[in-house]
Write a protein that holds these residues in place. Sequence first.
Motif, PDB file in Angstrom:
ATOM      1  N   THR A 324       0.843  -1.191   0.000  1.00  0.00           N
ATOM      2  CA  THR A 324       0.000   0.000   0.000  1.00  0.00           C
ATOM      3  C   THR A 324       0.881   1.243   0.000  1.00  0.00           C
ATOM      4  N   ILE A 325       0.593   2.163  -0.900  1.00  0.00           N
ATOM      5  CA  ILE A 325       1.334   3.422  -0.960  1.00  0.00           C
ATOM      6  C   ILE A 325       0.829   4.333   0.155  1.00  0.00           C
ATOM      7  N   LYS A 326       1.755   4.874   0.933  1.00  0.00           N
ATOM      8  CA  LYS A 326       1.366   5.843   1.953  1.00  0.00           C
ATOM      9  C   LYS A 326       1.078   7.187   1.298  1.00  0.00           C
ATOM     10  N   PRO A 327       0.113   7.949   1.832  1.00  0.00           N
ATOM     11  CA  PRO A 327      -0.224   9.242   1.207  1.00  0.00           C
ATOM     12  C   PRO A 327       0.956  10.191   1.119  1.00  0.00           C
ATOM     13  N   ASP A 328       1.748  10.289   2.195  1.00  0.00           N
ATOM     14  CA  ASP A 328       2.895  11.193   2.171  1.00  0.00           C
ATOM     15  C   ASP A 328       4.058  10.637   1.365  1.00  0.00           C
ATOM     16  N   GLN A 329       4.028   9.330   1.119  1.00  0.00           N
ATOM     17  CA  GLN A 329       5.096   8.696   0.346  1.00  0.00           C
ATOM     18  C   GLN A 329       5.041   9.085  -1.124  1.00  0.00           C
ATOM     19  N   LEU A 330       3.887   9.512  -1.593  1.00  0.00           N
ATOM     20  CA  LEU A 330       3.732   9.848  -3.006  1.00  0.00           C
ATOM     21  C   LEU A 330       4.572  11.064  -3.389  1.00  0.00           C
ATOM     22  N   GLN A 331       5.022  11.834  -2.415  1.00  0.00           N
ATOM     23  CA  GLN A 331       5.862  12.993  -2.716  1.00  0.00           C
ATOM     24  C   GLN A 331       7.190  12.599  -3.344  1.00  0.00           C
ATOM     25  N   ILE A 332       7.531  11.314  -3.298  1.00  0.00           N
ATOM     26  CA  ILE A 332       8.777  10.850  -3.894  1.00  0.00           C
ATOM     27  C   ILE A 332       8.773  10.990  -5.414  1.00  0.00           C
ATOM     28  N   VAL A 333       7.578  11.128  -5.990  1.00  0.00           N
ATOM     29  CA  VAL A 333       7.472  11.254  -7.451  1.00  0.00           C
ATOM     30  C   VAL A 333       8.248  12.467  -7.949  1.00  0.00           C
ATOM     31  N   ASN A 334       8.201  13.574  -7.205  1.00  0.00           N
ATOM     32  CA  ASN A 334       8.851  14.802  -7.666  1.00  0.00           C
ATOM     33  C   ASN A 334      10.361  14.670  -7.795  1.00  0.00           C
ATOM     34  N   PRO A 335      11.105  14.248  -6.759  1.00  0.00           N
ATOM     35  CA  PRO A 335      12.553  14.123  -6.942  1.00  0.00           C
ATOM     36  C   PRO A 335      12.950  13.059  -7.952  1.00  0.00           C
ATOM     37  N   LEU A 336      12.158  11.980  -8.047  1.00  0.00           N
ATOM     38  CA  LEU A 336      12.445  10.965  -9.069  1.00  0.00           C
ATOM     39  C   LEU A 336      12.355  11.559 -10.471  1.00  0.00           C
ATOM     40  N   LEU A 337      11.287  12.306 -10.708  1.00  0.00           N
ATOM     41  CA  LEU A 337      11.107  12.900 -12.033  1.00  0.00           C
ATOM     42  C   LEU A 337      12.133  13.997 -12.298  1.00  0.00           C
ATOM     43  N   ILE A 338      12.539  14.729 -11.265  1.00  0.00           N
ATOM     44  CA  ILE A 338      13.567  15.757 -11.439  1.00  0.00           C
ATOM     45  C   ILE A 338      14.851  15.124 -11.972  1.00  0.00           C
ATOM     46  N   LEU A 339      15.273  14.025 -11.338  1.00  0.00           N
ATOM     47  CA  LEU A 339      16.491  13.349 -11.770  1.00  0.00           C
ATOM     48  C   LEU A 339      16.388  12.857 -13.205  1.00  0.00           C
ATOM     49  N   ALA A 340      15.180  12.436 -13.599  1.00  0.00           N
ATOM     50  CA  ALA A 340      14.996  11.910 -14.948  1.00  0.00           C
ATOM     51  C   ALA A 340      14.826  13.009 -15.987  1.00  0.00           C
ATOM     52  N   LEU A 341      14.142  14.088 -15.633  1.00  0.00           N
ATOM     53  CA  LEU A 341      13.750  15.082 -16.634  1.00  0.00           C
ATOM     54  C   LEU A 341      14.810  16.141 -16.912  1.00  0.00           C
ATOM     55  N   VAL A 342      15.598  16.514 -15.904  1.00  0.00           N
ATOM     56  CA  VAL A 342      16.604  17.559 -16.140  1.00  0.00           C
ATOM     57  C   VAL A 342      17.563  17.180 -17.270  1.00  0.00           C
ATOM     58  N   PRO A 343      18.148  15.962 -17.269  1.00  0.00           N
ATOM     59  CA  PRO A 343      19.017  15.598 -18.397  1.00  0.00           C
ATOM     60  C   PRO A 343      18.274  15.548 -19.731  1.00  0.00           C
ATOM     61  N   VAL A 344      17.012  15.106 -19.706  1.00  0.00           N
ATOM     62  CA  VAL A 344      16.235  15.026 -20.947  1.00  0.00           C
ATOM     63  C   VAL A 344      16.008  16.417 -21.524  1.00  0.00           C
ATOM     64  N   PHE A 345      15.654  17.363 -20.694  1.00  0.00           N
ATOM     65  CA  PHE A 345      15.419  18.721 -21.172  1.00  0.00           C
ATOM     66  C   PHE A 345      16.706  19.364 -21.668  1.00  0.00           C
ATOM     67  N   GLU A 346      17.799  19.174 -20.918  1.00  0.00           N
ATOM     68  CA  GLU A 346      19.051  19.811 -21.302  1.00  0.00           C
ATOM     69  C   GLU A 346      19.653  19.190 -22.564  1.00  0.00           C
ATOM     70  N   SER A 347      19.474  17.880 -22.739  1.00  0.00           N
ATOM     71  CA  SER A 347      20.138  17.184 -23.846  1.00  0.00           C
ATOM     72  C   SER A 347      19.265  17.021 -25.081  1.00  0.00           C
ATOM     73  N   VAL A 348      17.939  16.991 -24.899  1.00  0.00           N
ATOM     74  CA  VAL A 348      17.057  16.678 -26.028  1.00  0.00           C
ATOM     75  C   VAL A 348      16.074  17.803 -26.326  1.00  0.00           C
TER      76      VAL A 348
END
Length: 768
Positions: A324-348
Amino acid sequence: MDLSSSNSETLALIGSCKNNTEGKNDAKKHKYPVAVFFIVVNEFCERFSYYGMKTVLTLYLRDVLLFNENESTVWYHLFTMLCFVTPIFGAILADTYLGKFKTILYLSCLYACGNVLLSVASIPNTLPQKEFSLLGLFIIALGTGGIKPCVSAFGGDQFIRPQQDKQLEQFFSVFYVAINAGSLISTFVTPILREDVQCFGSNSCFPLAFGVPALLMIIAVAIFFSGKWNYKMRPAEGNVMVDVAKCVAHAVVRKIENREEKHEHWLDFAGDKFDRQLIQDIKQVLRVLLLYVPIPVFWALFDQQGSRWTFQATRMDGTLGVTTIKPDQLQIVNPLLILALVPVFESVIYPCFKKCGLLTPLQRIGTGGLLAGFAFVVSGIVELYLEPTYPSIPDAGMTQFNFINTLPCSLNISYINDNQLKWIEINATSYSFERNLNYQSIDITVQLISSPACQQMNFTNPTWTGAIKGASTKAFSVIVTGHRGKLDVMRMENEEPLDKSSTGQPRVGFIFRQDDQVSNQGNITLKAGEQIVSFTSKLVASSSPFIQTDVREIDAGTYDVFMALRNGEVTENPIGKVTVLQGGSYTILAQQSHFNPQLMDLNNNLLLPIQVTPPSSVHMLWLVPQYFVMTVAEVMFSVTGLQFSFTQAPASMQSVMQATWLLTIAFGNLIVIIVAEAKGIPRQSMEFFLFAGLMALDMLLFFYLAANYMYVKVEEKTKVNEQGEAENDEEKEIKVPDRSLSPTKLDTENSKRPTGTENKGFSDDTPM
């Protein structure tokens, strides 16, 4: 999660280092400073401590300190606002009085004390919980805000520039990873410590969820201090923010006192006392700061990920397979996506738009703001789908009766409410909710439809007439049963569990029929595999044949139900099964056939689950789209915005720009506080749409200001030294309008791009 303030600063510094490393490959190599490893590990521990504590903070404010959601939102954003006001004082303290090392060390010790105090205050019956928890948060805000502008800059001081700019760039990259690694791990771990561990007689363990971050902060202080003998420490040399404040204040005073004196710009009034270069630098800063006016609204939306969006998640279904996903645990989506998206935006993405002459820095910022507004449109739509699953709370002065028919035949019920007669029919072993009844005494008549017989039973009195009283905004079960040949109706003493659980778990309570021949019937017991849950019966009047248990929060799932026999022992065979879903509130009526002599021939136990409040039928993963859109907005708005500030402000003013950027975050949180305190918005979905509309209007203002902004480009001038070799002499500022936002045509002579160095931080060669 407000990762952007740290991440954007680091990325901006990386960009500035890239510019400086060009053409310096032949520079003398220096030994990599060992001291930075202490700084990086310290930053990882500090970020773990901060985000671990902040991830569970909103639920602590609501569930332990017992603030309502509006009040919890206000305190959460007050804390965040303070975290972004105090960096200004930390920077002044470091640059003017103590130096960076002592400022970081002293404020980190204060920071750790705040963490320990918060953890101890969260233990029941130790300290006055509310007062000391808020005091702990205040101390934490002073500590984390005070060291915020110092740590990365202190790391940069360990390198020799420009010879080690390449190593400095690598350091900031590792520093950036440490920030995200600390936040990622803590955002995942602390909700588990909060919910899956039970301590001090509670179903959760906030002392542990706060204690682990406190321990990490103590470790951070120890690691930072242990590197003392390896650091390069620069003495305090004064802070430019103080000089800027003095210059501006002097100019304002002189302008008021000397109204006949004329100058081209009001800051020129300070020319009698302050250096002309300082005045020119402040003028350029003010031109950039004008674009900062709309920026706080973005942060008002962005920082609600930790408050309103977390509360929204508590009302959703987090079941994911066997976990079960905890309600406050869902905030992890933001830093995960930051790590993934910054290189994509800068490189592509940015290079693709660069070829089309699109997405200049101000366009990126404006687009990011619009995307943040769209994220709140998405959250508002999700909220509309959630609203049907919310509890129906009676209005003030009204009550709710849940009529429960335990008999194997249908009933007619009539009652008078507000001088109006109403009839309802309830099928056999079924129930009906009657909402918004006058909480004063209501006259009710109950009659068997198959009167006087009900299957094998005969009733000497198949009609019941009487009055039942409720309570304002409360709900009560009203049981209809048979007793000694008579129809009997009784209202249970304890109210129904209307509100959803703050943790998202099902809330369950039982009503069961007692046996006059059994003095101690024991408790209701639920079993699901190895999990056993017992429900303790509450004391009731001896005249009532039914007993209510306490209401408990349990895990969602299917359970076997066990009851006491006549001798008080619990049977080995369950009387039935019940299924409870996440977010639902249930009252379960249980009755064994031998408890009612008139039902003994039926040889049938009654187990009737009553869904008082609908379960959370919308899955928590439907929040991921709004997190994704908000993270894209963060990459385009925040990362670009701080890089823009670093490149457009004079080098001497970069600390001023950073301080002002942090202040915009503080003012954004103030906007949330004002809206929450207004309490004029009846539905959460309406508030989400309000913020989305506010963001759209705000970005219209931003685009208007950006259309009139003159970019500062840098052109190098050269001179010949005594040996006849060309060398860089100075940098000349060239102001260029952003023609993508203005009506000037691109094919005119004025639109030709001036020569100058490329802004590597933007990876864009279109006119800015």
